[in-house]
Design a protein around this motif. Sequence first.
Motif, PDB file in Angstrom:
ATOM      1  N   TYR A  62     -82.305  -3.284  68.947  1.00  0.00           N
ATOM      2  CA  TYR A  62     -83.172  -4.670  69.307  1.00  0.00           C
ATOM      3  C   TYR A  62     -82.365  -5.619  69.013  1.00  0.00           C
ATOM      4  O   TYR A  62     -82.532  -6.924  69.593  1.00  0.00           O
ATOM      5  N   GLY A  63     -81.773  -5.772  67.681  1.00  0.00           N
ATOM      6  CA  GLY A  63     -81.116  -6.761  67.189  1.00  0.00           C
ATOM      7  C   GLY A  63     -80.066  -7.421  68.021  1.00  0.00           C
ATOM      8  O   GLY A  63     -79.692  -8.602  68.110  1.00  0.00           O
ATOM      9  N   ALA A  64     -79.219  -6.122  68.419  1.00  0.00           N
ATOM     10  CA  ALA A  64     -78.042  -6.348  69.323  1.00  0.00           C
ATOM     11  C   ALA A  64     -78.567  -6.960  70.711  1.00  0.00           C
ATOM     12  O   ALA A  64     -77.775  -8.016  71.014  1.00  0.00           O
ATOM     13  N   ASN A  65     -79.520  -6.529  71.284  1.00  0.00           N
ATOM     14  CA  ASN A  65     -80.124  -7.041  72.190  1.00  0.00           C
ATOM     15  C   ASN A  65     -80.657  -8.655  72.157  1.00  0.00           C
ATOM     16  O   ASN A  65     -80.252  -9.616  73.074  1.00  0.00           O
ATOM     17  N   MET A  66     -81.334  -8.870  71.155  1.00  0.00           N
ATOM     18  CA  MET A  66     -81.690 -10.384  70.821  1.00  0.00           C
ATOM     19  C   MET A  66     -80.395 -11.126  70.807  1.00  0.00           C
ATOM     20  O   MET A  66     -80.614 -12.137  71.236  1.00  0.00           O
ATOM     21  N   GLN A 164     -85.187  -8.195  82.411  1.00  0.00           N
ATOM     22  CA  GLN A 164     -86.005  -8.277  81.189  1.00  0.00           C
ATOM     23  C   GLN A 164     -85.156  -7.258  80.192  1.00  0.00           C
ATOM     24  O   GLN A 164     -84.900  -6.281  80.450  1.00  0.00           O
ATOM     25  N   VAL A 165     -85.084  -7.794  78.991  1.00  0.00           N
ATOM     26  CA  VAL A 165     -84.426  -7.035  77.758  1.00  0.00           C
ATOM     27  C   VAL A 165     -85.424  -6.842  76.840  1.00  0.00           C
ATOM     28  O   VAL A 165     -86.292  -7.666  76.352  1.00  0.00           O
ATOM     29  N   LYS A 166     -85.642  -5.508  76.304  1.00  0.00           N
ATOM     30  CA  LYS A 166     -86.680  -4.868  75.338  1.00  0.00           C
ATOM     31  C   LYS A 166     -85.788  -5.471  73.914  1.00  0.00           C
ATOM     32  O   LYS A 166     -84.683  -5.248  73.619  1.00  0.00           O
ATOM     33  N   VAL A 167     -86.709  -6.149  73.247  1.00  0.00           N
ATOM     34  CA  VAL A 167     -86.382  -6.873  71.695  1.00  0.00           C
ATOM     35  C   VAL A 167     -87.445  -6.231  70.778  1.00  0.00           C
ATOM     36  O   VAL A 167     -87.276  -6.562  69.682  1.00  0.00           O
ATOM     37  N   SER A 168     -88.470  -5.685  71.072  1.00  0.00           N
ATOM     38  CA  SER A 168     -89.131  -4.885  70.383  1.00  0.00           C
ATOM     39  C   SER A 168     -89.833  -3.582  70.700  1.00  0.00           C
ATOM     40  O   SER A 168     -89.809  -3.653  72.028  1.00  0.00           O
ATOM     41  N   SER A 172     -90.399  -7.413  75.662  1.00  0.00           N
ATOM     42  CA  SER A 172     -89.446  -7.819  76.417  1.00  0.00           C
ATOM     43  C   SER A 172     -89.268  -9.194  76.524  1.00  0.00           C
ATOM     44  O   SER A 172     -90.164  -9.930  76.877  1.00  0.00           O
ATOM     45  N   VAL A 173     -87.803  -9.722  76.785  1.00  0.00           N
ATOM     46  CA  VAL A 173     -87.848 -11.354  77.098  1.00  0.00           C
ATOM     47  C   VAL A 173     -86.916 -11.311  78.305  1.00  0.00           C
ATOM     48  O   VAL A 173     -85.849 -10.381  78.643  1.00  0.00           O
ATOM     49  N   ALA A 174     -87.135 -12.263  79.092  1.00  0.00           N
ATOM     50  CA  ALA A 174     -86.245 -12.826  80.250  1.00  0.00           C
ATOM     51  C   ALA A 174     -84.927 -13.145  79.738  1.00  0.00           C
ATOM     52  O   ALA A 174     -84.537 -13.949  78.838  1.00  0.00           O
ATOM     53  N   SER A 175     -83.667 -12.574  80.405  1.00  0.00           N
ATOM     54  CA  SER A 175     -82.372 -12.978  79.896  1.00  0.00           C
ATOM     55  C   SER A 175     -81.665 -14.035  80.872  1.00  0.00           C
ATOM     56  O   SER A 175     -80.496 -14.085  80.360  1.00  0.00           O
ATOM     57  N   ASN A 176     -82.375 -14.302  81.873  1.00  0.00           N
ATOM     58  CA  ASN A 176     -81.499 -15.134  83.027  1.00  0.00           C
ATOM     59  C   ASN A 176     -82.630 -16.252  83.571  1.00  0.00           C
ATOM     60  O   ASN A 176     -83.679 -15.841  83.566  1.00  0.00           O
ATOM     61  N   ILE A 177     -82.063 -16.855  83.925  1.00  0.00           N
ATOM     62  CA  ILE A 177     -82.414 -18.159  84.789  1.00  0.00           C
ATOM     63  C   ILE A 177     -82.129 -18.008  86.181  1.00  0.00           C
ATOM     64  O   ILE A 177     -80.954 -17.862  86.558  1.00  0.00           O
ATOM     65  N   ASP A 240     -86.186 -15.643  67.714  1.00  0.00           N
ATOM     66  CA  ASP A 240     -86.148 -16.119  66.228  1.00  0.00           C
ATOM     67  C   ASP A 240     -87.305 -15.595  65.370  1.00  0.00           C
ATOM     68  O   ASP A 240     -86.987 -14.864  64.271  1.00  0.00           O
ATOM     69  N   GLU A 241     -88.434 -15.572  65.881  1.00  0.00           N
ATOM     70  CA  GLU A 241     -89.629 -14.878  65.070  1.00  0.00           C
ATOM     71  C   GLU A 241     -89.616 -13.290  65.303  1.00  0.00           C
ATOM     72  O   GLU A 241     -89.936 -13.003  64.182  1.00  0.00           O
ATOM     73  N   LEU A 242     -89.113 -13.031  66.394  1.00  0.00           N
ATOM     74  CA  LEU A 242     -89.230 -11.594  66.493  1.00  0.00           C
ATOM     75  C   LEU A 242     -87.801 -10.885  65.222  1.00  0.00           C
ATOM     76  O   LEU A 242     -87.979  -9.761  64.881  1.00  0.00           O
ATOM     77  N   ALA A 243     -87.056 -11.648  65.399  1.00  0.00           N
ATOM     78  CA  ALA A 243     -85.816 -11.217  64.496  1.00  0.00           C
ATOM     79  C   ALA A 243     -86.533 -11.205  62.953  1.00  0.00           C
ATOM     80  O   ALA A 243     -85.960 -10.269  62.378  1.00  0.00           O
TER      81      ALA A 243
END
Length: 298
Positions: A62-66, A164-168, A172-177, A240-243
């Motif tokens: 997850y850290g690497a993904n973030m 979408q990238v899994k971070v927890s 998941s969060v969007a990684s692109n616009i 940042d909060e998830l980290a």
Amino acid sequence: MRVSSSQFYTDNLRYIQQNNTELAKLTVQMATKNRIQRPSDDPLGAVMLLTLNAELKTLEQYGANMNAVNYSLGQQETQLNGIVNTLLSLQGLVTTAADGSAGDTELRALGQEMSVLFPAILDFLNAKDGNDRYYFSGSLSDTPPFVRDLAGIYSYQGDALVRQVKVSDTSSVASNIIGEALDPAAGFLNQMQQYLDLINSTPAGGVGDESRQMIDNINSFLANVTGEITRIGGIRASLDELAIANSEIGLFTEELKEEVKTINDAEVFIRLNQVTASYESSLKVYSTVSRLSLFSML
């Protein structure tokens, strides 16, 4: 019940071997500070260690993904800020052109300056990352998002996929616009190109009305871009909060892991002394008894 000599020797040898095995295990535990050297030492503890190690590995991923998402979004934000700065410059020039007092010479000069700035916007929209992949093409990262055909018409060539990238475990969060979100149907690019074609032809009636319309078009495009910049800022803030949250979970997991696998020095030391004393005593008894025979009783 009578016990034969052979059985007596066998039982004593087995007891000595058991003590020797226990002594070796305790000695290794004291040296390594690890309570579980192999699963049989504590099956439940061994399973728990496997589970905790898997959780730590997941948190590491997850850290690497973030980090990857944060970096990529930061690079995309840089491109979008470049668009904003260029748009503001274009806006100033178009506002000047909207003044009916501008003559042909001044309009040509303004048109030339705009013609230099406009390609920069296309470059920002078609920016690539360090792996030569386009930022704003959705999943079609090998395809430039905005292209101009032989008829001079711009169009969007990417798709609408937001990665979408899994971070927890739960998010998941969007990684692109998506380029389509920045300039739907390449509307601004085509409007700006038409405006440039017009102003560079220096029409006799000037470009006052067209310039005022172009200012509205710029503002609309600017709103799209700044909206995506704001969205990126929100995603990066959530990362940042998830980290921080994942770091706290990781710290707790590490502490629990240490608690499961690490020996209690005092308990092991006492047990080691007990086993050592028992082992030495067993050796003395066996040594003494093994020398006895019927002749010793005569």
